[in-house]
Design a protein around this motif. Structure first.
Motif, PDB file in Angstrom:
ATOM      1  N   ASP A 234       0.783  -1.120   0.060  1.00 52.74           N
ATOM      2  CA  ASP A 234      -0.074   0.267  -0.128  1.00 52.74           C
ATOM      3  C   ASP A 234       0.755   1.420   0.367  1.00 52.74           C
ATOM      4  OD1 ASP A 234      -2.421   2.224   0.431  1.00 52.74           O
ATOM      5  OD2 ASP A 234      -2.135   1.503   2.292  1.00 52.74           O
ATOM      6  N   ALA A 235       1.637   1.775   0.788  1.00 53.20           N
ATOM      7  CA  ALA A 235       2.840   2.411   1.057  1.00 53.20           C
ATOM      8  C   ALA A 235       4.247   2.354   1.264  1.00 53.20           C
ATOM      9  CB  ALA A 235       2.443   3.510   2.684  1.00 53.20           C
ATOM     10  N   ILE A 236       5.032   3.188   0.761  1.00 53.32           N
ATOM     11  CA  ILE A 236       6.633   2.279   0.798  1.00 53.32           C
ATOM     12  C   ILE A 236       6.694   3.469   2.072  1.00 53.32           C
ATOM     13  CG2 ILE A 236       8.835   2.655   0.148  1.00 53.32           C
ATOM     14  CD1 ILE A 236       7.129   1.826  -2.132  1.00 53.32           C
ATOM     15  N   TYR A 237       7.374   3.502   3.093  1.00 53.94           N
ATOM     16  CA  TYR A 237       8.095   4.001   4.375  1.00 53.94           C
ATOM     17  C   TYR A 237       9.065   5.722   3.098  1.00 53.94           C
ATOM     18  CZ  TYR A 237       6.785   2.457   8.167  1.00 53.94           C
ATOM     19  OH  TYR A 237       6.396   2.155   9.678  1.00 53.94           O
ATOM     20  N   GLY A 238       8.781   6.664   3.720  1.00 50.71           N
ATOM     21  CA  GLY A 238       9.918   7.515   3.619  1.00 50.71           C
ATOM     22  C   GLY A 238      11.202   7.875   4.567  1.00 50.71           C
ATOM     23  N   MET A 239      12.395   8.156   4.623  1.00 54.99           N
ATOM     24  CA  MET A 239      13.101   8.428   4.974  1.00 54.99           C
ATOM     25  C   MET A 239      13.875   9.399   4.715  1.00 54.99           C
ATOM     26  SD  MET A 239      15.734   5.385   2.553  1.00 54.99           S
ATOM     27  CE  MET A 239      16.897   5.724   4.390  1.00 54.99           C
ATOM     28  N   LYS A 240      14.668   9.303   5.891  1.00 52.06           N
ATOM     29  CA  LYS A 240      15.941  11.049   5.417  1.00 52.06           C
ATOM     30  C   LYS A 240      17.145  10.535   6.479  1.00 52.06           C
ATOM     31  CE  LYS A 240      14.798  14.603   6.080  1.00 52.06           C
ATOM     32  NZ  LYS A 240      14.330  16.131   6.923  1.00 52.06           N
ATOM     33  N   VAL A 241      18.104  10.852   5.991  1.00 51.91           N
ATOM     34  CA  VAL A 241      19.548  10.032   6.129  1.00 51.91           C
ATOM     35  C   VAL A 241      20.447  11.080   6.385  1.00 51.91           C
ATOM     36  CG1 VAL A 241      21.454   8.545   6.166  1.00 51.91           C
ATOM     37  CG2 VAL A 241      19.074   8.532   5.061  1.00 51.91           C
ATOM     38  N   ASP A 316       9.584   6.313   8.539  1.00 50.92           N
ATOM     39  CA  ASP A 316       8.372   5.985   9.000  1.00 50.92           C
ATOM     40  C   ASP A 316       7.005   6.651   7.041  1.00 50.92           C
ATOM     41  OD1 ASP A 316       6.056   6.669  11.903  1.00 50.92           O
ATOM     42  OD2 ASP A 316       5.514   7.869   9.636  1.00 50.92           O
ATOM     43  N   SER A 317       5.431   6.096   7.468  1.00 48.10           N
ATOM     44  CA  SER A 317       4.899   6.676   6.224  1.00 48.10           C
ATOM     45  C   SER A 317       4.419   7.728   6.552  1.00 48.10           C
ATOM     46  CB  SER A 317       3.719   5.542   6.914  1.00 48.10           C
ATOM     47  OG  SER A 317       3.096   5.586   7.907  1.00 48.10           O
ATOM     48  N   ASP A 318       4.891   8.829   7.404  1.00 46.73           N
ATOM     49  CA  ASP A 318       4.324   9.863   7.184  1.00 46.73           C
ATOM     50  C   ASP A 318       5.617  11.065   7.403  1.00 46.73           C
ATOM     51  OD1 ASP A 318       3.820  13.183   8.667  1.00 46.73           O
ATOM     52  OD2 ASP A 318       1.961  11.492   8.170  1.00 46.73           O
ATOM     53  N   TRP A 319       5.530  11.460   5.737  1.00 42.20           N
ATOM     54  CA  TRP A 319       6.852  12.431   6.063  1.00 42.20           C
ATOM     55  C   TRP A 319       7.178  13.708   7.343  1.00 42.20           C
ATOM     56  CZ3 TRP A 319      11.994  12.613   4.065  1.00 42.20           C
ATOM     57  CH2 TRP A 319      11.931  13.549   3.909  1.00 42.20           C
ATOM     58  N   HIS A 320       5.982  14.351   7.449  1.00 42.29           N
ATOM     59  CA  HIS A 320       6.218  15.591   8.980  1.00 42.29           C
ATOM     60  C   HIS A 320       6.201  14.649  10.147  1.00 42.29           C
ATOM     61  CE1 HIS A 320       4.018  18.202   6.243  1.00 42.29           C
ATOM     62  NE2 HIS A 320       3.326  17.463   6.132  1.00 42.29           N
ATOM     63  N   ALA A 353      10.541  10.777   0.212  1.00 40.46           N
ATOM     64  CA  ALA A 353       9.174  11.259   0.739  1.00 40.46           C
ATOM     65  C   ALA A 353       8.500   9.785   0.654  1.00 40.46           C
ATOM     66  CB  ALA A 353       8.862  11.997  -0.320  1.00 40.46           C
ATOM     67  N   PRO A 354       7.500   9.631   1.309  1.00 42.11           N
ATOM     68  CA  PRO A 354       6.959   8.668   1.391  1.00 42.11           C
ATOM     69  C   PRO A 354       5.308   8.409   0.844  1.00 42.11           C
ATOM     70  CG  PRO A 354       6.713   9.485   3.858  1.00 42.11           C
ATOM     71  CD  PRO A 354       7.606  10.281   3.136  1.00 42.11           C
ATOM     72  N   PHE A 355       5.200   7.328   0.251  1.00 47.15           N
ATOM     73  CA  PHE A 355       4.438   7.587  -0.704  1.00 47.15           C
ATOM     74  C   PHE A 355       3.671   6.300  -1.072  1.00 47.15           C
ATOM     75  CE2 PHE A 355       2.933   7.590  -4.920  1.00 47.15           C
ATOM     76  CZ  PHE A 355       3.371   9.139  -5.693  1.00 47.15           C
ATOM     77  N   TYR A 356       2.347   5.610  -1.430  1.00 44.13           N
ATOM     78  CA  TYR A 356       1.531   5.908  -1.867  1.00 44.13           C
ATOM     79  C   TYR A 356       0.973   4.958  -2.914  1.00 44.13           C
ATOM     80  CZ  TYR A 356      -0.695   5.921   3.055  1.00 44.13           C
ATOM     81  OH  TYR A 356      -0.592   6.297   4.832  1.00 44.13           O
ATOM     82  N   LEU A 357       0.690   3.871  -3.196  1.00 44.50           N
ATOM     83  CA  LEU A 357       0.893   2.990  -4.326  1.00 44.50           C
ATOM     84  C   LEU A 357      -0.223   2.896  -4.939  1.00 44.50           C
ATOM     85  CD1 LEU A 357       3.639  -0.179  -3.971  1.00 44.50           C
ATOM     86  CD2 LEU A 357       4.314   2.326  -4.980  1.00 44.50           C
ATOM     87  N   THR A 358      -0.679   3.046  -6.345  1.00 44.96           N
ATOM     88  CA  THR A 358      -1.684   3.647  -7.249  1.00 44.96           C
ATOM     89  C   THR A 358      -2.797   2.504  -6.943  1.00 44.96           C
ATOM     90  OG1 THR A 358       0.289   4.017  -8.824  1.00 44.96           O
ATOM     91  CG2 THR A 358      -2.572   3.306  -9.420  1.00 44.96           C
ATOM     92  N   LYS A 359      -4.133   2.975  -6.493  1.00 43.21           N
ATOM     93  CA  LYS A 359      -4.837   2.431  -5.866  1.00 43.21           C
ATOM     94  C   LYS A 359      -5.284   1.501  -7.173  1.00 43.21           C
ATOM     95  CE  LYS A 359      -9.630   3.088  -4.139  1.00 43.21           C
ATOM     96  NZ  LYS A 359     -10.436   3.999  -3.817  1.00 43.21           N
ATOM     97  N   ARG A 360      -5.326   1.630  -8.876  1.00 41.75           N
ATOM     98  CA  ARG A 360      -6.034   0.499  -8.850  1.00 41.75           C
ATOM     99  C   ARG A 360      -5.260  -0.261  -9.298  1.00 41.75           C
ATOM    100  NH1 ARG A 360      -4.195  -0.923 -14.708  1.00 41.75           N
ATOM    101  NH2 ARG A 360      -2.233   0.797 -14.085  1.00 41.75           N
ATOM    102  N   LEU A 361      -4.355  -0.665  -8.943  1.00 40.78           N
ATOM    103  CA  LEU A 361      -3.109  -1.949  -9.081  1.00 40.78           C
ATOM    104  C   LEU A 361      -3.251  -2.797  -8.357  1.00 40.78           C
ATOM    105  CD1 LEU A 361       0.499   0.112 -10.235  1.00 40.78           C
ATOM    106  CD2 LEU A 361      -1.414  -1.909 -11.741  1.00 40.78           C
ATOM    107  N   LYS A 362      -3.437  -1.918  -6.426  1.00 42.59           N
ATOM    108  CA  LYS A 362      -3.307  -3.101  -5.438  1.00 42.59           C
ATOM    109  C   LYS A 362      -5.293  -3.332  -5.769  1.00 42.59           C
ATOM    110  CE  LYS A 362      -3.201   1.102  -3.268  1.00 42.59           C
ATOM    111  NZ  LYS A 362      -2.397   2.502  -2.082  1.00 42.59           N
ATOM    112  N   GLU A 363      -6.150  -3.021  -6.068  1.00 43.50           N
ATOM    113  CA  GLU A 363      -7.446  -3.461  -6.141  1.00 43.50           C
ATOM    114  C   GLU A 363      -7.018  -4.243  -7.783  1.00 43.50           C
ATOM    115  OE1 GLU A 363     -10.282   0.085  -6.938  1.00 43.50           O
ATOM    116  OE2 GLU A 363      -9.756   0.386  -4.705  1.00 43.50           O
TER     117      GLU A 363
END
Length: 439
Positions: A234-241, A316-320, A353-363
């Motif tokens: 569904d979502a890929i975590y974002g990261m900062k290093v 995390d899954s939330d950039w803020h 940045a975190p990102f949610y993948l395409t709903k159409r493909l997931k469904e």
């Protein structure tokens, strides 16, 4: 359209042999000798399948079906073949070999269709192109920056980053590319050949791409613990290093009283534990922080450490939340260093940045898993992947298979053979459905 299971497993086992550390996991850094050998092996497969091959100056590879046409959109699948030090045999390589198996299966179908085989999928039913993509330097093992190849093709990294990114020996990415050996002994494809670099030439034309799919091992324990064969991301975590450099005062270990020491390593130890404490206080328990690389100077048993450099990453899954936690960690590091009278320099190395993948493909993938009776779940990915860079531009999906014991980035990394096969066949079915679907 069924994949060739034995061929798939053979490809994976062959790639496992291209390593700097035999019997101690797989170590295959981008732009190294074993990376070159692995690429040659893959390109030989592509040539045998009568495919087109394109390699950009950063060494990202695209392999296409011979029937691909500029008048059609493209469905892409792939991953990376570089590893961490003493890593596993499946991370990245599984997605590449899976995408290659799809390519070879499609190539065989095309040949059968051209020969008039009534059991083959008719060529007119394949409404898109298909390409395998192999991204360079995904792990960041050379330069401490993950997903370097996909960041260049999307324009996130630009010309200046060639000189900003440096390896542990101080050599820039630009110089590493210029110094790569040429593969021209038999007049075959030059795998490594760059005497100039134009970042604009590496950018992909995303208007010509319909879909990006990445197959991967989970790298965590969830699917195995729940007895599931498939994960639909569904979502890929974002990261900062960040990279932290602490500079104290080196001195004799026996002759310097404890009360007047300015020990960079003790300061680093306190910082590492402080970062852990800050993340563990997260009520949602989703954020993670890791200090995975640390160097000590002069690194002698009888000398007080003068300088310590280490990396910190927050995911995390939330950039803020990523930003908030990292700022809290940095503030705490500066407080600790000031209290110990040790100089603290901090540089941001990379971020995604975190990102949610395409709903159409997931469904679509959920429906397919249900129809096939494959036990699955929709889940997030704590690990970052090249797919999350591409997802900013085109429809993107990710497929996970279980990791035994949840282990990854270690020699013990493994997945059951049947799960390996199930994942690639599911990728094959998903690619074929995308290719048959009207744009």
């Amino acid at each position: 359209m069924k994949i060739n299971e034995k061929r798939l497993l053979s490809r994976l086992n062959a790639l496992k042999g291209f390593t700097d550390t035999p019997e101690k996991g797989v170590t295959r850094f981008s732009f190294g000798e074993d990376d070159a050998r692995a690429r040659e092996y893959i390109l030989e497969i592509a040539e045998a399948a009568d495919c087109t091959i394109d390699i950009d100056a950063l060494q990202n590879i695209r392999i296409g079906l011979k029937t691909n046409s500029p008048d059609k959109l493209t469905v892409m699948a792939g991953s990376h073949i570089d590893t961490v030090r003493h890593g596993g045999w499946l991370d990245g390589a599984y997605g590449v070999c899976g995408a290659l198996e799809v390519l070879e299966t499609l190539s065989e179908n095309i040949a059968a269709a051209e020969a008039g085989d009534e059991n083959a999928v008719p060529l007119e039913d394949l409404k898109t192109n298909y390409e395998v993509v192999i991204f360079a330097e995904e792990e960041g093992s050379n330069f401490g920056s993950t997903m370097t190849g996909s960041k260049f093709v999307t324009g996130i990294y630009k010309e200046a980053d060639l000189d900003r990114l440096r390896d542990s020996n101080g050599k820039t990415l630009r110089q590493r590319l210029i110094d790569l050996p040429l593969n021209d002994e038999d007049d075959s494809i030059d795998i490594y050949s760059v005497d100039y670099f134009d970042a604009g030439e590496i950018l992909w034309d995303f208007d010509n791409i319909k879909t990006m799919l990445e197959l991967h091992i989970e790298q965590g324990p969830v699917l195995e613990k729940e007895g599931l064969s498939l994960g639909i991301v569904d979502a890929i975590y974002g990261m900062k290093v960040i990279e932290v450099s602490l500079t104290g005062v080196g001195n004799h270990a026996g002759a310097t009283p404890m009360g007047i020491r300015y020990d960079a390593l003790c300061t680093a130890a306190e910082c590492v534990l402080a970062a852990e404490e800050i993340i563990k206080a997260d009520d949602d328990a989703t954020a993670v922080a890791t200090v995975g690389k640390l160097s000590v100077f002069p690194n002698c048993s009888n000398v007080i450490p003068e300088n310590v450099t280490f990396t910190v990453e927050v995911r995390d899954s939330d950039w803020h939340r990523i930003d908030s936690f990292m700022n809290a960690i940095i503030d705490k590091f500066r407080q600790i260093a000031a209290a110990r009278q040790v100089k603290c320099d901090i540089e941001e190395i990379s971020e995604s940045a975190p990102f949610y993948l395409t709903k159409r493909l997931k469904e679509d993938m959920e429906l397919r898993a249900k129809e096939l009776g494959i036990p699955y779940k929709v889940m997030d990915s704590g690990a970052v992947h090249d797919a999350c860079m591409i997802a900013n531009f085109v429809d993107t999906g990710m497929i996970f298979v279980p990791s035994i014991g949840g282990r990854s980035h270690v020699p013990e990394e493994n997945t059951n053979e049947q799960d390996i096969i199930t994942g690639v066949q599911f990728l094959m079915d998903t690619v074929l459905n995308e290719m048959k679907t009207e744009v």
